[in-house]
Design a protein around this motif. Structure first.
Motif, PDB file in Angstrom:
ATOM      1  N   TYR A 166     -10.527   0.216  -3.890  1.00 40.63           N
ATOM      2  CA  TYR A 166     -10.065  -0.168  -2.297  1.00 40.63           C
ATOM      3  C   TYR A 166      -9.294   1.190  -2.078  1.00 40.63           C
ATOM      4  O   TYR A 166      -8.822   2.049  -2.805  1.00 40.63           O
ATOM      5  N   GLU A 182     -11.211   3.226  -8.810  1.00 39.06           N
ATOM      6  CA  GLU A 182     -10.732   2.457 -10.099  1.00 39.06           C
ATOM      7  C   GLU A 182     -10.296   1.017  -9.253  1.00 39.06           C
ATOM      8  O   GLU A 182     -10.472  -0.064  -9.995  1.00 39.06           O
ATOM      9  N   ARG A 183      -9.593   1.112  -8.441  1.00 37.31           N
ATOM     10  CA  ARG A 183      -8.923  -0.137  -7.787  1.00 37.31           C
ATOM     11  C   ARG A 183      -9.842  -0.834  -6.975  1.00 37.31           C
ATOM     12  O   ARG A 183      -9.628  -2.109  -6.513  1.00 37.31           O
ATOM     13  N   LYS A 243       0.905  -1.123  -0.196  1.00 37.26           N
ATOM     14  CA  LYS A 243      -0.061   0.062   0.026  1.00 37.26           C
ATOM     15  C   LYS A 243       0.914   1.215   0.132  1.00 37.26           C
ATOM     16  O   LYS A 243       2.045   1.149   0.580  1.00 37.26           O
ATOM     17  N   SER A 297      -8.867   7.276  -8.213  1.00 39.46           N
ATOM     18  CA  SER A 297      -7.928   6.199  -8.346  1.00 39.46           C
ATOM     19  C   SER A 297      -8.272   4.996  -7.387  1.00 39.46           C
ATOM     20  O   SER A 297      -8.184   3.674  -7.801  1.00 39.46           O
ATOM     21  N   ASP A 351      -3.192   4.769  -1.995  1.00 40.46           N
ATOM     22  CA  ASP A 351      -4.364   3.936  -1.367  1.00 40.46           C
ATOM     23  C   ASP A 351      -4.748   4.281  -0.187  1.00 40.46           C
ATOM     24  O   ASP A 351      -6.060   4.264   0.323  1.00 40.46           O
ATOM     25  N   ARG A 395       2.051   5.593  -9.466  1.00 40.99           N
ATOM     26  CA  ARG A 395       0.714   5.133  -9.054  1.00 40.99           C
ATOM     27  C   ARG A 395       0.298   6.211  -8.043  1.00 40.99           C
ATOM     28  O   ARG A 395       1.256   7.108  -7.686  1.00 40.99           O
TER      29      ARG A 395
END
Length: 254
Positions: free
Chosen positions: A138, A135-136, A8, A132, A88, A85
């Protein structure tokens, strides 16, 4: 059972502050890669960066004004470009500092600064990083509130107003993004012992501590522990919560 954030990435705003620096070290110890946000303390940010890198985690620092949407979006672009990226986990910890006084004497600009750094920071971070996460499927969106939101003591009006407004954003956001696998929670510290207190020998305050059921002030590590818990899968079914970490000094009622 342990908190495992391996794989993460966490962004902590106000990372060089008294609480933020401990959140950063704790999240890194749990396995998270770290984005350290700062506004002016570049020296501390670079020190924290080296400490995180020594744990084997990936890390970077970003400078920015969390009260500016343009600046927050620039931070987003920098993170994407450097680490490939987006986070999270976001922790909205930064807040503007000002001198507290009564409503009648408080400068109106102080109310605006608290609205901008509590409410609008959260809105800008959501706009930048929640897509984002969605999209995941999570994400962990965490805000640092305060026990003052429930106390409403004299001279707290601007701070309390900003944090209570922030509370409204988080509760609504939790309902809006829950179906996308994103939790939205708030940690509400009490008057917390930090490195500043340890350096100055001001860890104890009898008049405050006698009001606290646990009869002491909490520590920066105890705040960071709650942040790490909410960032983890151990809190996968907790959202929309305002969680005081203040030894019982305030207790949300039902």
């Amino acid at each position: 059972m342990r908190i495992d954030l391996t794989g993460k990435m966490a962004l902590v705003t106000g990372g060089t502050g008294q609480l933020g620096r401990v959140m950063i070290s704790t999240l890194a110890e749990c396995g998270a890669d770290i984005v350290i946000h700062y506004r002016s303390n570049a020296e501390k940010a670079n020190q924290l960066l080296q400490e995180v890198l020594q744990t084997g985690r990936k890390a970077m620092i970003v400078q920015g004004d969390i009260t500016s949407q343009e600046s927050v979006m620039q931070m987003k672009e920098q993170i994407q470009a450097s680490l490939g990226r987006l986070p999270d986990i976001t922790v909205a910890n930064a807040v503007e500092q000002y001198a507290w006084t009564s409503v009648l004497e408080q400068d109106p600009r102080d109310y605006q600064s608290q609205f901008d750094s509590c409410v609008m920071q959260s809105v800008y971070l959501a706009k930048a990083f929640i897509p984002s996460m969605a999209e995941r499927g999570y994400g962990r969106f965490i805000g640092i509130n305060t026990e003052c939101s429930m106390q409403n003591f004299p001279n707290q009006s601007a701070y309390t107003a900003g944090k209570r407004g922030m509370d409204g954003v988080y509760r609504v956001l939790a309902k809006e993004v829950g179906e996308q696998g994103i939790t939205v929670n708030q940690v509400a510290p009490g008057w917390t012992v930090s490195d500043r207190d340890r350096d100055q020998g001001t860890e104890h305050n009898a008049s405050y501590e006698q009001q606290v059921p646990l009869r002491r002030r909490g520590t920066d590590q105890e705040i960071a522990n709650m942040v790490a818990f909410l960032a983890s899968d151990l809190a996968s079914f907790t959202t929309g919560a305002y969680i005081p970490v203040c030894g019982g000094n305030v207790m949300p009622a039902i």
